[in-house]
Design an enzyme around this catalytic site. Structure first.
Site, PDB file in Angstrom:
ATOM      1  N   SER A   1       0.695  -1.128  -0.250  1.00 40.83           N
ATOM      2  CA  SER A   1      -0.217  -0.021  -0.329  1.00 40.83           C
ATOM      3  C   SER A   1       0.827   0.792  -0.107  1.00 40.83           C
ATOM      4  CB  SER A   1      -0.798  -0.163   1.104  1.00 40.83           C
ATOM      5  OG  SER A   1      -1.542   0.993   1.075  1.00 40.83           O
ATOM      6  N   GLU A   2       0.940   2.580  -0.955  1.00 42.08           N
ATOM      7  CA  GLU A   2       2.269   2.715  -1.478  1.00 42.08           C
ATOM      8  C   GLU A   2       2.085   4.174  -0.228  1.00 42.08           C
ATOM      9  OE1 GLU A   2      -1.080   2.185  -3.272  1.00 42.08           O
ATOM     10  OE2 GLU A   2      -1.364   3.901  -3.791  1.00 42.08           O
ATOM     11  N   ASN A   3       0.776   4.117   0.472  1.00 42.73           N
ATOM     12  CA  ASN A   3       1.215   5.322   1.823  1.00 42.73           C
ATOM     13  C   ASN A   3       2.271   5.147   3.172  1.00 42.73           C
ATOM     14  OD1 ASN A   3      -0.976   3.511   1.890  1.00 42.73           O
ATOM     15  ND2 ASN A   3      -1.247   3.660   3.711  1.00 42.73           N
TER      16      ASN A   3
ATOM     17  N   SER B   1       8.900   3.714   0.711  1.00 45.17           N
ATOM     18  CA  SER B   1       7.614   3.549  -0.268  1.00 45.17           C
ATOM     19  C   SER B   1       7.465   3.882  -1.958  1.00 45.17           C
ATOM     20  CB  SER B   1       6.192   4.037  -0.059  1.00 45.17           C
ATOM     21  OG  SER B   1       5.542   3.251  -0.708  1.00 45.17           O
TER      22      SER B   1
END
Lengths: 240, 207
Positions: free
Chosen positions: B45-47, B87
């Site tokens: 999850s790119e967060n 990330s």
């Protein structure tokens, strides 16, 4: 030097000025510096440029500073959840510079790390690349040239961030995905003010597990956080 | 019969191999996680998270634990957390094996448009441009045609681009196509869909 201040207003005393650039941590409403944003609203500082992934919602996060028209410009990757933002943007009252999310994070990290610019493939051939320097590097699988664009580091007048725990020297620990943009935002601020849920005595945090060393944090407050959830998604417990 | 949303997701899950680190977009791509079976697929999850779990049980939502769609989620025993710069370092650096994304348009040269429609409200590209520029393989899952019946697989995109020449494979309700030199190549068709039907619904060059 004592870094701990009694409240958000005290921690921001003397660092705010009209027309300044502020880098803010947070992703959506997760890990946003809600107490410091409220204090900036109460201070009434105007013509602010915010480097922040999102713009909050109408009544929480940076949204509260849009209601009071304190924001002039946003550097963001996604602003979908804010009706007042859209109204001001469409009326030409608010500038926006869309940055790909990773480019925004790296611009903050680079700015804080003394890197004025970097080349990235992100956005090549899109609107994001317009007006930016293009340069080829031999990075293809067989050394063939690939095109990159130059993105610039961000150095903000002030960074406002939210962490979970701190010691009184400003060493910070974040919790789960609330870390997000907070470390790079903190790094790119000439001054960084952090709000945390708990300040613990020095010596009680494991030095091997500090997420952001206190060198990046100049002022610190402890406070109670609402920590609002933007999209509550759940599953049902299976019947046993 | 063309594939439905779940069948498209099930087909997309076949693209994933045991041990892969993968980023799934919003919409049909999210459903892909339901069809990975015994394969150990780690979702990014790119967060700032690797090892995304399911939605929490009611009452166990954690405001500090959300996915890139801002939904409350849970962690797994193998989960790790990191900041946004790290990330996107793993995304831009090609460490993520694949991204499965939705799209508005794909061109025969692999150009992708999925972030804005001129004249409509612009919300921003989020992490889409970083993902398509950085990950190992970009797999698009989308309907073959628009509501009006127009092909979404085009000779050239008409909407503003998210990336140029980035798409590797397209999975639609009619079948699977690869982006190759000179155009698109049919890999397979949905059960009951003929190659002629797929070609007739496609504006892009099929070689």
């Amino acid at each position: 030097m004592k870094k701990v201040y009694p409240d958000a207003a005290a921690a921001l005393d003397g660092v705010l000025f009209d027309g300044m650039t502020i880098a803010a941590g947070g992703f959506g409403l997760c890990g946003i510096p809600e107490l410091l944003l409220t204090a900036i609203k109460e201070a009434g500082t105007k013509d602010l440029t915010f480097a922040s992934n999102n713009a909050g919602v109408d009544d929480f996060g940076i949204g509260i500073l849009l209601q009071t028209r304190q924001v002039k410009k946003m550097l963001s990757s996604y602003v979908g959840e804010n009706a007042e933002f859209m109204r001001q943007y469409l009326a030409g009252e608010l500038e926006i510079e869309f940055n790909p999310q990773g480019t925004l994070a790296e611009r903050m990290r680079a700015g804080g790390a003394g890197i004025p610019g970097f080349y990235t493939k992100t956005g090549v051939g899109t609107q994001v690349a317009e007006g930016k320097e293009h340069k080829d590097f031999p990075t293809g699988p067989q050394g063939e040239p690939e095109t990159y664009i130059l993105e610039r580091g961000i150095v903000a007048d002030l960074a406002v961030v939210k962490a979970w725990k701190a010691d009184d020297t400003g060493n910070l620990i974040f919790r789960k995905t609330a870390r997000n943009f907070n470390p790079p935002a903190a790094m790119c601020g000439k001054i960084c003010v952090a709000e945390v849920e708990e300040i613990v005595p020095r010596g009680s945090l494991d030095p091997d597990n500090i997420h952001l060393p206190g060198i990046y944090v100049h002022r610190l407050i402890q406070g109670d956080h609402e920590k609002r959830i933007e999209q509550r998604t759940t599953r049902k417990r299976e019947d046993v | 019969m063309p594939w439905d949303r779940n069948q498209m997701a099930e087909r997309a899950a076949q693209e994933l191999e045991d041990g892969m680190y993968v980023n799934l977009g919003i919409g049909i791509p999210t459903l892909v996680a339901n069809y990975v079976g015994d394969k150990e697929i780690t979702l990014q999850s790119e967060n700032g998270m690797l090892g995304m779990g399911a939605f929490p049980y009611e009452g166990e939502e954690d405001p500090d634990l959300i996915n890139a769609g801002k939904q409350t989620i849970t962690e797994l025993s193998r989960t790790s957390y990191f900041d946004s710069a790290t990330s996107f370092g793993m995304i831009r650096g090609g460490k993520i094996a694949a991204a499965i994304l939705g799209a508005m348009e794909v061109a025969e040269n692999g150009d992708l448009a999925n972030w804005m429609i001129p004249g409509k409200l612009v919300k921003g590209m989020g992490g889409a441009m970083d993902l398509v520029a950085g990950v190992g393989r970009v797999i698009v899952v989308m309907d073959h045609t628009s509501k009006h019946g127009d092909s979404k697989l085009l000779k050239e995109c008409t909407l503003p681009l998210t990336g140029t020449g980035v798409v590797d494979r397209i999975i639609t309700n009619l079948g699977v196509l690869d982006v190759v030199e000179g155009g698109l190549k049919i890999v397979e068709t949905a059960e009951g869909v003929t190659e002629d039907e797929l070609r007739a619904a496609t504006e892009a060059t099929i070689i």
